[in-house]
Structure formats: C-alpha cells, structure tokens
Design an enzyme around this catalytic site. Structure first.
Site, PDB file in Angstrom:
ATOM      1  N   SER A  18       8.281  16.890  35.684  1.00 51.95           N
ATOM      2  CA  SER A  18       8.070  16.888  37.135  1.00 51.95           C
ATOM      3  C   SER A  18       6.769  16.225  37.561  1.00 51.95           C
ATOM      4  O   SER A  18       6.580  15.912  38.731  1.00 51.95           O
ATOM      5  CB  SER A  18       8.148  18.312  37.678  1.00 51.95           C
ATOM      6  OG  SER A  18       7.296  19.168  36.962  1.00 51.95           O
ATOM      7  N   VAL A  65      10.460  26.585  29.024  1.00 55.07           N
ATOM      8  CA  VAL A  65      10.872  26.269  27.649  1.00 55.07           C
ATOM      9  C   VAL A  65      10.447  27.352  26.651  1.00 55.07           C
ATOM     10  O   VAL A  65      10.998  27.441  25.553  1.00 55.07           O
ATOM     11  CB  VAL A  65      10.343  24.888  27.193  1.00 55.07           C
ATOM     12  CG1 VAL A  65      10.944  23.769  28.022  1.00 55.07           C
ATOM     13  CG2 VAL A  65       8.817  24.834  27.189  1.00 55.07           C
ATOM     14  N   TYR A 156      -4.727  25.150  21.411  1.00 51.18           N
ATOM     15  CA  TYR A 156      -4.002  23.915  21.761  1.00 51.18           C
ATOM     16  C   TYR A 156      -3.851  23.014  20.526  1.00 51.18           C
ATOM     17  O   TYR A 156      -2.766  22.497  20.239  1.00 51.18           O
ATOM     18  CB  TYR A 156      -4.777  23.206  22.863  1.00 51.18           C
ATOM     19  CG  TYR A 156      -4.163  21.931  23.394  1.00 51.18           C
ATOM     20  CD1 TYR A 156      -3.080  21.960  24.259  1.00 51.18           C
ATOM     21  CD2 TYR A 156      -4.696  20.682  23.052  1.00 51.18           C
ATOM     22  CE1 TYR A 156      -2.532  20.792  24.759  1.00 51.18           C
ATOM     23  CE2 TYR A 156      -4.166  19.509  23.546  1.00 51.18           C
ATOM     24  CZ  TYR A 156      -3.079  19.554  24.411  1.00 51.18           C
ATOM     25  OH  TYR A 156      -2.543  18.395  24.902  1.00 51.18           O
ATOM     26  N   ALA A 157      -4.950  22.841  19.778  1.00 52.39           N
ATOM     27  CA  ALA A 157      -4.907  21.983  18.584  1.00 52.39           C
ATOM     28  C   ALA A 157      -3.914  22.527  17.564  1.00 52.39           C
ATOM     29  O   ALA A 157      -3.147  21.769  16.963  1.00 52.39           O
ATOM     30  CB  ALA A 157      -6.298  21.869  17.962  1.00 52.39           C
ATOM     31  N   ALA A 158      -3.907  23.864  17.387  1.00 51.89           N
ATOM     32  CA  ALA A 158      -2.960  24.471  16.433  1.00 51.89           C
ATOM     33  C   ALA A 158      -1.524  24.208  16.873  1.00 51.89           C
ATOM     34  O   ALA A 158      -0.658  23.880  16.059  1.00 51.89           O
ATOM     35  CB  ALA A 158      -3.226  25.967  16.317  1.00 51.89           C
ATOM     36  N   LYS A 160      -0.441  21.728  18.667  1.00 50.04           N
ATOM     37  CA  LYS A 160      -0.115  20.301  18.568  1.00 50.04           C
ATOM     38  C   LYS A 160      -0.008  19.854  17.111  1.00 50.04           C
ATOM     39  O   LYS A 160       0.797  18.981  16.781  1.00 50.04           O
ATOM     40  CB  LYS A 160      -1.163  19.473  19.327  1.00 50.04           C
ATOM     41  CG  LYS A 160      -1.135  19.705  20.845  1.00 50.04           C
ATOM     42  CD  LYS A 160       0.203  19.363  21.455  1.00 50.04           C
ATOM     43  CE  LYS A 160       0.213  19.412  22.965  1.00 50.04           C
ATOM     44  NZ  LYS A 160       1.521  19.047  23.533  1.00 50.04           N
ATOM     45  N   ILE A 189      -5.351  10.996  28.672  1.00 51.77           N
ATOM     46  CA  ILE A 189      -4.515  10.338  29.673  1.00 51.77           C
ATOM     47  C   ILE A 189      -4.851  10.956  31.039  1.00 51.77           C
ATOM     48  O   ILE A 189      -4.973  12.190  31.146  1.00 51.77           O
ATOM     49  CB  ILE A 189      -3.013  10.567  29.364  1.00 51.77           C
ATOM     50  CG1 ILE A 189      -2.677  10.238  27.885  1.00 51.77           C
ATOM     51  CG2 ILE A 189      -2.123   9.781  30.315  1.00 51.77           C
ATOM     52  CD1 ILE A 189      -2.836   8.797  27.460  1.00 51.77           C
TER      53      ILE A 189
HETATM   54  P1  NAP Z   1       0.532  18.184  33.348  1.00 56.89           P
HETATM   55  O1  NAP Z   1       0.193  17.101  34.292  1.00 56.89           O
HETATM   56  O2  NAP Z   1      -0.219  19.468  33.380  1.00 56.89           O
HETATM   57  O3  NAP Z   1       2.111  18.490  33.476  1.00 56.89           O
HETATM   58  C1  NAP Z   1       2.699  19.484  32.678  1.00 56.89           C
HETATM   59  C2  NAP Z   1       4.197  19.500  32.918  1.00 56.89           C
HETATM   60  O4  NAP Z   1       4.772  20.501  32.055  1.00 56.89           O
HETATM   61  C3  NAP Z   1       4.574  19.871  34.337  1.00 56.89           C
HETATM   62  O5  NAP Z   1       5.738  19.169  34.694  1.00 56.89           O
HETATM   63  C4  NAP Z   1       4.878  21.376  34.228  1.00 56.89           C
HETATM   64  O6  NAP Z   1       5.761  21.761  35.270  1.00 56.89           O
HETATM   65  C5  NAP Z   1       5.520  21.430  32.843  1.00 56.89           C
HETATM   66  N1  NAP Z   1       5.435  22.732  32.157  1.00 56.89           N
HETATM   67  C6  NAP Z   1       4.337  23.449  31.838  1.00 56.89           C
HETATM   68  N2  NAP Z   1       4.693  24.579  31.201  1.00 56.89           N
HETATM   69  C7  NAP Z   1       6.047  24.584  31.133  1.00 56.89           C
HETATM   70  C8  NAP Z   1       7.007  25.486  30.596  1.00 56.89           C
HETATM   71  N3  NAP Z   1       6.661  26.630  30.014  1.00 56.89           N
HETATM   72  N4  NAP Z   1       8.325  25.155  30.686  1.00 56.89           N
HETATM   73  C9  NAP Z   1       8.705  23.999  31.270  1.00 56.89           C
HETATM   74  N5  NAP Z   1       7.856  23.105  31.792  1.00 56.89           N
HETATM   75  C10 NAP Z   1       6.531  23.399  31.727  1.00 56.89           C
HETATM   76  O7  NAP Z   1       0.403  17.696  31.824  1.00 56.89           O
HETATM   77  P2  NAP Z   1       0.314  16.209  31.224  1.00 56.89           P
HETATM   78  O8  NAP Z   1      -1.111  15.834  31.142  1.00 56.89           O
HETATM   79  O9  NAP Z   1       1.290  15.320  31.868  1.00 56.89           O
HETATM   80  O10 NAP Z   1       0.765  16.506  29.709  1.00 56.89           O
HETATM   81  C11 NAP Z   1       2.098  16.364  29.277  1.00 56.89           C
HETATM   82  C12 NAP Z   1       2.126  16.561  27.762  1.00 56.89           C
HETATM   83  O11 NAP Z   1       1.274  15.610  27.143  1.00 56.89           O
HETATM   84  C13 NAP Z   1       1.633  17.936  27.299  1.00 56.89           C
HETATM   85  O12 NAP Z   1       2.389  18.377  26.199  1.00 56.89           O
HETATM   86  C14 NAP Z   1       0.211  17.666  26.880  1.00 56.89           C
HETATM   87  O13 NAP Z   1      -0.238  18.601  25.931  1.00 56.89           O
HETATM   88  C15 NAP Z   1       0.340  16.277  26.297  1.00 56.89           C
HETATM   89  N6  NAP Z   1      -0.900  15.522  26.253  1.00 56.89           N
HETATM   90  C16 NAP Z   1      -1.606  15.266  27.408  1.00 56.89           C
HETATM   91  C17 NAP Z   1      -2.784  14.545  27.319  1.00 56.89           C
HETATM   92  C18 NAP Z   1      -3.604  14.210  28.534  1.00 56.89           C
HETATM   93  O14 NAP Z   1      -4.723  13.703  28.352  1.00 56.89           O
HETATM   94  N7  NAP Z   1      -3.155  14.446  29.744  1.00 56.89           N
HETATM   95  C19 NAP Z   1      -3.232  14.095  26.074  1.00 56.89           C
HETATM   96  C20 NAP Z   1      -2.487  14.364  24.937  1.00 56.89           C
HETATM   97  C21 NAP Z   1      -1.322  15.076  25.042  1.00 56.89           C
HETATM   98  P3  NAP Z   1       5.758  23.279  35.856  1.00 56.89           P
HETATM   99  O15 NAP Z   1       4.330  23.619  36.130  1.00 56.89           O
HETATM  100  O16 NAP Z   1       6.648  23.236  37.055  1.00 56.89           O
HETATM  101  O17 NAP Z   1       6.341  24.106  34.755  1.00 56.89           O
END
Ligand code: NAP
Length: 248
Positions: A18, A65, A156-158, A160, A189
C-alpha cells in the site's frame, strides 16, 4: 503497461503493497502485465493503492501477515479471484528499534512475527497452488541490515537474516516443483520507514554509500520485476543487494 509486458497473464501478491517499496513493486509488476493483489493491515489503503496500478483486475485486501489464519484466507480469496497466484512478494515489514538492554519482549515478538513469521505464513499459503501448477516465484524483501547487523536493530536484523535461511531452504525444497525463491536486500531507501532520519544522519549515511544517495523505492522495484520474470528463470536461492554499493 510497457511493450514487453513479460508478466502478462501472470498474477502477483505484494504484501505491504500500500505504500513505500511495496507500492513501487506492485506498480512495476502491474507495468509488466501482472494482475496484482495488494495486502496491508489497512484494507482501505490497500484498495486505494490497487486502484492506482496500470492495467485492470487488481485488488486490495486487508491482511495482517503475522496472523496465519488471515494469511491463509487472504490467499484463498485471491486464488479464487485470480485463478491462482504466480508471484508472491513478501515485502511487509516493520521496525521497533532500541538498544538491546531496552528492547521489550513485544518489540522482539512483533518484528519477528511480521517480518519473518509473516513471510513463512504467506509462503506456506501460496505453495500448494504453485506446486500444483509447477510454476511460481517467491521473493522475500530482506535488508542489508540482515547481512551487516546494525546497532539498535537486533530484532530487525535477526528477522532479516532469518529470511536468508528461509529463502535458501524454500529454494532448495521447491526447485524441483518449478518454484524459484530469492531474497532482495535493499540498502537505505527513502520511504516512511527512513523518514525519521534527520539531516545529519542522512548525510552520514550517504557517506557510506558509494553511489552517494539513498535509494528510491523504484530502485528495488526494478530488481523485483526482473526476478519475477522469465529473464531470471535460472536464478534461485540468491540474496541480491540493491544498496548503491554499500555492501560489497
Ligand atoms: P513502509 O513504508 O513502512 O511500508 C510498510 C508496508 O508494510 C505498508 O504497506 C504497511 O501497510 C505494510 N505492513 C506492515 N505491517 C504489516 C503486517 N503485519 N501485515 C501486512 N502488511 C503490513 O516500509 P518500506 O520502507 O516500504 O519497507 C518495505 C520493506 O522493505 C520492509 O520489509 C522493510 O523492512 C524493507 N526494507 C526497507 C528499507 C528502507 O530503507 N526503507 C531498507 C531495507 C529493507 P499497513 O500499515 O496498512 O499494514
């Protein structure tokens, strides 16, 4: 939709689609021609996101999830609507950062339950259908933090790092059934997740990134689209970083 439309006729689930990286992934898969189901805890926001995607027939659904039953019933509803799921992108993820001594039990549990167990819940739910069709792609969005560790993010690291073991095991177990499974490890990101960083922290980070900038969600989405498609047909069990050269 682009001219190549290499995913035409295919179907995809993007958890956490989303906003942020997940929304960019959902958009890229739709651009590639796939029908996409966007999942998030907030169903209205997931539906709104699905309505912005290129092409037709997408759907948005509320699903936490971390809840195995919710994962099962969301997948069943999507399989019924789409006639099967070809691509699963486990992208939903959260942070609950703190130094180890201050980390509460619930901070640990929530992060592991969403990031790691949520991926297991969704993967288990789609696997039967993929095995029957002897075709499927599972992509797990991990993080460079899972490779390097990070002070203040042990939970978080664990979660991932755990995704790497899950990815490789699923890849080995399901390769003979025509299912590929890979992990993507993004660096930093620009999304809601990293919006809390102040200017000083962002500058310090940029110094550690050879390409000198934070990534955009589209940088991750392009890789996911490639890995989901036929050009990546001989790639499985891998961890692929998209991090501006931070880890090499
Ligand atoms: P974000 O902007 O916080 O978005 C998180 C998304 O996950 C939202 O759509 C949220 O929607 C959904 N979500 C959270 N908990 C959920 C649950 N229990 N069930 C279903 N949906 C859930 O995060 P992002 O930065 O885009 O990150 C996306 C992924 O990339 C994550 O796994 C994150 O760890 C990884 N990542 C991000 C970065 C970075 O720098 N941003 C770097 C490395 C990895 P709702 O709130 O409606 O549930």
């Amino acid at each position: 939709m682009t001219e190549t439309a290499e995913l035409a006729g295919n179907t995809a689930i993007v958890t956490g689609g989303s906003r942020g990286i997940g929304l960019a992934i959902a958009s890229a898969l739709a651009e590639g021609g796939a029908r996409v189901a966007v999942l998030g805890r907030n169903g209205a926001r997931a539906e709104e996101a699905a309505a912005t995607l290129a092409g037709e027939g997408h759907m948005g659904l509320s699903c936490d999830v971390a809840d195995p039953e919710a994962a099962r019933s969301a997948v069943a509803a999507i399989e019924e609507a789409f006639g099967g799921v070809g691509i699963l992108v486990n992208n939903a993820g959260i942070t609950r950062d703190n130094i180890l001594l201050r980390l509460k039990d619930e901070d640990w549990d929530e992060v592991i339950d969403t990031n790691l167990k949520g991926t297991f819940n969704m993967t288990r739910a789609v696997t039967r259908g993929m095995m029957k069709r002897r075709d499927g792609v599972i992509l797990n969005v991990s993080s460079v933090v899972g490779l390097m560790g990070n002070a203040g993010q042990s939970n978080y690291a664990a979660s991932k790092s755990g995704l790497f073991g899950l990815t490789k095991s699923v890849a080995r177990e399901l390769a003979s059934r025509g299912i590929r499974c890979n992990a993507i490890a993004p660096g930093y990101i620009a999304t809601d997740m990293t919006a809390e960083l102040d200017e000083k922290q962002t500058e310090a980070l940029q110094e550690r990134i050879p390409l000198g900038r934070l990534g955009a969600p589209e940088d991750v989405a392009g890789l996911v689209r490639f890995l989901a498609g036929p050009s990546a047909g001989y790639i499985t069990g891998q961890i692929i970083t998209v991090d501006g050269g931070m880890v090499m």
